[in-house]
Write an enzyme that holds these catalytic residues in place. Structure first.
Site, PDB file in Angstrom:
ATOM      1  N   GLN A   1      74.989  13.747 -10.956  1.00  0.00           N
ATOM      2  CA  GLN A   1      73.579  13.379 -11.162  1.00  0.00           C
ATOM      3  C   GLN A   1      72.953  12.834  -9.867  1.00  0.00           C
ATOM      4  O   GLN A   1      71.849  13.232  -9.491  1.00  0.00           O
ATOM      5  CB  GLN A   1      73.490  12.322 -12.278  1.00  0.00           C
ATOM      6  CG  GLN A   1      72.071  12.017 -12.736  1.00  0.00           C
ATOM      7  CD  GLN A   1      71.953  10.699 -13.498  1.00  0.00           C
ATOM      8  OE1 GLN A   1      72.865   9.874 -13.486  1.00  0.00           O
ATOM      9  NE2 GLN A   1      70.824  10.501 -14.146  1.00  0.00           N
TER      10      GLN A   1
ATOM     11  N   TYR B   1      85.884   0.772 -16.142  1.00  0.00           N
ATOM     12  CA  TYR B   1      84.902   1.176 -15.126  1.00  0.00           C
ATOM     13  C   TYR B   1      84.461  -0.054 -14.309  1.00  0.00           C
ATOM     14  O   TYR B   1      84.446  -0.029 -13.078  1.00  0.00           O
ATOM     15  CB  TYR B   1      83.714   1.804 -15.848  1.00  0.00           C
ATOM     16  CG  TYR B   1      82.561   2.250 -14.988  1.00  0.00           C
ATOM     17  CD1 TYR B   1      82.715   3.240 -14.024  1.00  0.00           C
ATOM     18  CD2 TYR B   1      81.290   1.694 -15.173  1.00  0.00           C
ATOM     19  CE1 TYR B   1      81.626   3.669 -13.267  1.00  0.00           C
ATOM     20  CE2 TYR B   1      80.203   2.121 -14.425  1.00  0.00           C
ATOM     21  CZ  TYR B   1      80.375   3.110 -13.469  1.00  0.00           C
ATOM     22  OH  TYR B   1      79.297   3.530 -12.721  1.00  0.00           O
TER      23      TYR B   1
ATOM     24  N   ASP C   1      82.677  18.786  -3.701  1.00  0.00           N
ATOM     25  CA  ASP C   1      82.985  18.412  -5.083  1.00  0.00           C
ATOM     26  C   ASP C   1      84.312  19.073  -5.440  1.00  0.00           C
ATOM     27  O   ASP C   1      84.765  19.987  -4.741  1.00  0.00           O
ATOM     28  CB  ASP C   1      81.876  18.862  -6.043  1.00  0.00           C
ATOM     29  CG  ASP C   1      81.818  17.985  -7.291  1.00  0.00           C
ATOM     30  OD1 ASP C   1      80.834  17.231  -7.450  1.00  0.00           O
ATOM     31  OD2 ASP C   1      82.758  18.055  -8.116  1.00  0.00           O
ATOM     32  N   ILE C   2      84.891  18.650  -6.548  1.00  0.00           N
ATOM     33  CA  ILE C   2      86.186  19.222  -6.937  1.00  0.00           C
ATOM     34  C   ILE C   2      86.008  20.623  -7.522  1.00  0.00           C
ATOM     35  O   ILE C   2      86.925  21.413  -7.575  1.00  0.00           O
ATOM     36  CB  ILE C   2      86.931  18.272  -7.914  1.00  0.00           C
ATOM     37  CG1 ILE C   2      88.406  18.638  -8.018  1.00  0.00           C
ATOM     38  CG2 ILE C   2      86.263  18.229  -9.279  1.00  0.00           C
ATOM     39  CD1 ILE C   2      89.283  17.529  -8.539  1.00  0.00           C
TER      40      ILE C   2
ATOM     41  N   ASP D   1      89.088  17.580  -3.367  1.00  0.00           N
ATOM     42  CA  ASP D   1      89.615  16.625  -4.338  1.00  0.00           C
ATOM     43  C   ASP D   1      89.793  15.313  -3.579  1.00  0.00           C
ATOM     44  O   ASP D   1      90.625  15.234  -2.664  1.00  0.00           O
ATOM     45  CB  ASP D   1      90.964  17.144  -4.878  1.00  0.00           C
ATOM     46  CG  ASP D   1      91.631  16.142  -5.816  1.00  0.00           C
ATOM     47  OD1 ASP D   1      91.091  15.031  -5.999  1.00  0.00           O
ATOM     48  OD2 ASP D   1      92.706  16.483  -6.366  1.00  0.00           O
TER      49      ASP D   1
ATOM     50  N   LYS E   1      84.851  -1.131 -10.374  1.00  0.00           N
ATOM     51  CA  LYS E   1      83.680  -1.439  -9.532  1.00  0.00           C
ATOM     52  C   LYS E   1      83.865  -2.762  -8.792  1.00  0.00           C
ATOM     53  O   LYS E   1      83.568  -2.866  -7.599  1.00  0.00           O
ATOM     54  CB  LYS E   1      82.388  -1.442 -10.371  1.00  0.00           C
ATOM     55  CG  LYS E   1      81.966  -0.056 -10.843  1.00  0.00           C
ATOM     56  CD  LYS E   1      81.700   0.883  -9.670  1.00  0.00           C
ATOM     57  CE  LYS E   1      81.491   2.316 -10.052  1.00  0.00           C
ATOM     58  NZ  LYS E   1      81.452   3.250  -8.925  1.00  0.00           N
TER      59      LYS E   1
HETATM   60  C1  AKB Z   1      77.067   4.114 -16.822  1.00  0.00           C
HETATM   61  O1  AKB Z   1      76.348   3.976 -17.821  1.00  0.00           O
HETATM   62  O2  AKB Z   1      78.299   4.156 -16.847  1.00  0.00           O
HETATM   63  C2  AKB Z   1      76.396   4.203 -15.468  1.00  0.00           C
HETATM   64  C3  AKB Z   1      76.283   2.881 -14.801  1.00  0.00           C
HETATM   65  C4  AKB Z   1      75.314   1.871 -15.269  1.00  0.00           C
HETATM   66  O3  AKB Z   1      77.014   2.614 -13.887  1.00  0.00           O
HETATM   67  N1  AKB Z   1      75.098   4.804 -15.612  1.00  0.00           N
END
Ligand code: AKB
Length: 325
Positions: free
Chosen positions: A12, A144, A34-35, A53, A148
């Site tokens: 995106q 996630y 990109d992969i 990759d 981060k």
């Molecule tokens: C998600 O929703 O995972 C992403 C973000 C806020 O990092 N759009």
């Protein structure tokens, strides 16, 4: 930024950033990777494109050296909802890819700029929920988010220890019409426009009253370019800057659409996993450090973004021969 290598260029953000940098720097100065390598794709066909990759360090380094890049923009990563389904793989890809990118930057030596985005997901439920400060507790409860925060710490480390010119932002949900997002929690704020135009109704997987930060893609691309061009001496934060353009709940974006499409109806079928993720994130973040250190200024609020999304998507549907009415 003279010659840029972009990973995750079909995603995106990557597809729009590639297009913008090809315009700004020249087609031969952007190496999109990109992969996968799909046919009939503008990112693949309108300039330099390589399959990469990011977990393959040798190929990553070889490509950066071969093209003599001075900037790496590392976007390849899993987003929040997908990462929650495959946490071990998310750690492997998000951290392995980032570590490789930072090592490539270190290996290339002085003067290399490195960008990899963080996210509002870096915060957890114990951070102040409103106007969440730039520097505060960061205890995310999603995989996630864990990648981060760890990624932000790594960017600090590579800056302080090796002098890599690391720069980053904590992106909110990004709203765009060219390439659909995949696997995110904030994706409802993009899906809603597609469904509003096609079916005049939308079933939200996020509950009423759930506020999250959002931003229109043009502002996100400007933010990356502005931050990468900012004077290095002004940047105190080498982990990631808070940036946002608006914060809304599902009923508010639905109301903005209904103003323009009166027949539009919003329904709710809440997904407990994505709802849980959303509830662990801030309602709104404070971005004064980005304003002070590199003059961050978004241009799209909810009203302007809604006008733009409906207009752009209608045109896209017409071009692609899809039924929008
Ligand atoms: C998600 O929703 O995972 C992403 C973000 C806020 O990092 N759009």
């Amino acid at each position: 930024m003279k010659r840029v290598l972009i990973t995750g260029a079909l995603g995106q953000i990557g597809s729009e950033l590639t297009e913008r940098l090809r315009r700004d720097l020249g087609v031969d100065s952007v190496i999109a990777t990109d992969i996968r390598k799909p046919d009939n794709n503008p990112t693949v066909e309108n300039g330099q494109f390589e399959t990469l990759d990011v977990q393959d360090y040798d190929s990553f380094l070889d490509m950066a050296k071969r093209y003599e890049v001075d900037t790496i923009i590392h976007l390849a990563a899993l987003l929040s909802a997908t990462a929650e389904q495959r946490p071990a793989f998310a750690w492997q890809l998000n951290m392995g890819g980032l570590m490789n990118g930072l090592e490539v930057a270190r290996e290339l030596g002085e003067g290399i700029k490195f960008f990899a985005p963080s996210s509002i997901a870096a915060y957890g439920p114990d951070a102040e929920p409103d106007s969440t400060p730039q520097d505060t507790v960061m205890h995310p409860t999603t995989m996630y988010g864990v990648t981060k925060v760890a990624g932000e710490l790594l960017e600090n480390y590579y800056h302080d220890k090796y002098g890599v010119d690391t720069r980053s932002v904590r992106f909110p949900g990004l709203i765009s019409y060219k390439v659909e997002p995949g696997g995110g929690t904030t994706d409802y704020a993009v899906d809603i426009f597609y469904e509003a135009l096609k079916n005049k109704s939308y079933k939200s997987f996020i509950a009423e009253g759930t506020y999250m930060d959002m931003m229109y893609m043009d502002d996100a691309i400007d933010a990356i370019v502005d931050l990468m061009n900012a004077d290095s001496d002004r940047l105190d934060h080498r982990n990631a800057f808070n940036i946002t353009a608006m914060s809304f709940a599902p009923e508010e974006i639905a109301a903005a659409i209904k103003k323009r499409i009166p027949e539009f109806e919003m329904h709710y079928e809440v997904d407990p996993v994505r709802q849980g993720i959303a509830e662990s994130w801030p309602n709104s973040i404070d971005c004064h450090c980005a304003v002070d250190e590199w003059n961050f200024t978004p241009s799209y609020d909810l009203e302007r973004m809604t006008d733009e999304m409906l207009m752009r998507l209608e045109k896209k549907f017409e071009t692609e021969g899809m039924v929008a009415k």
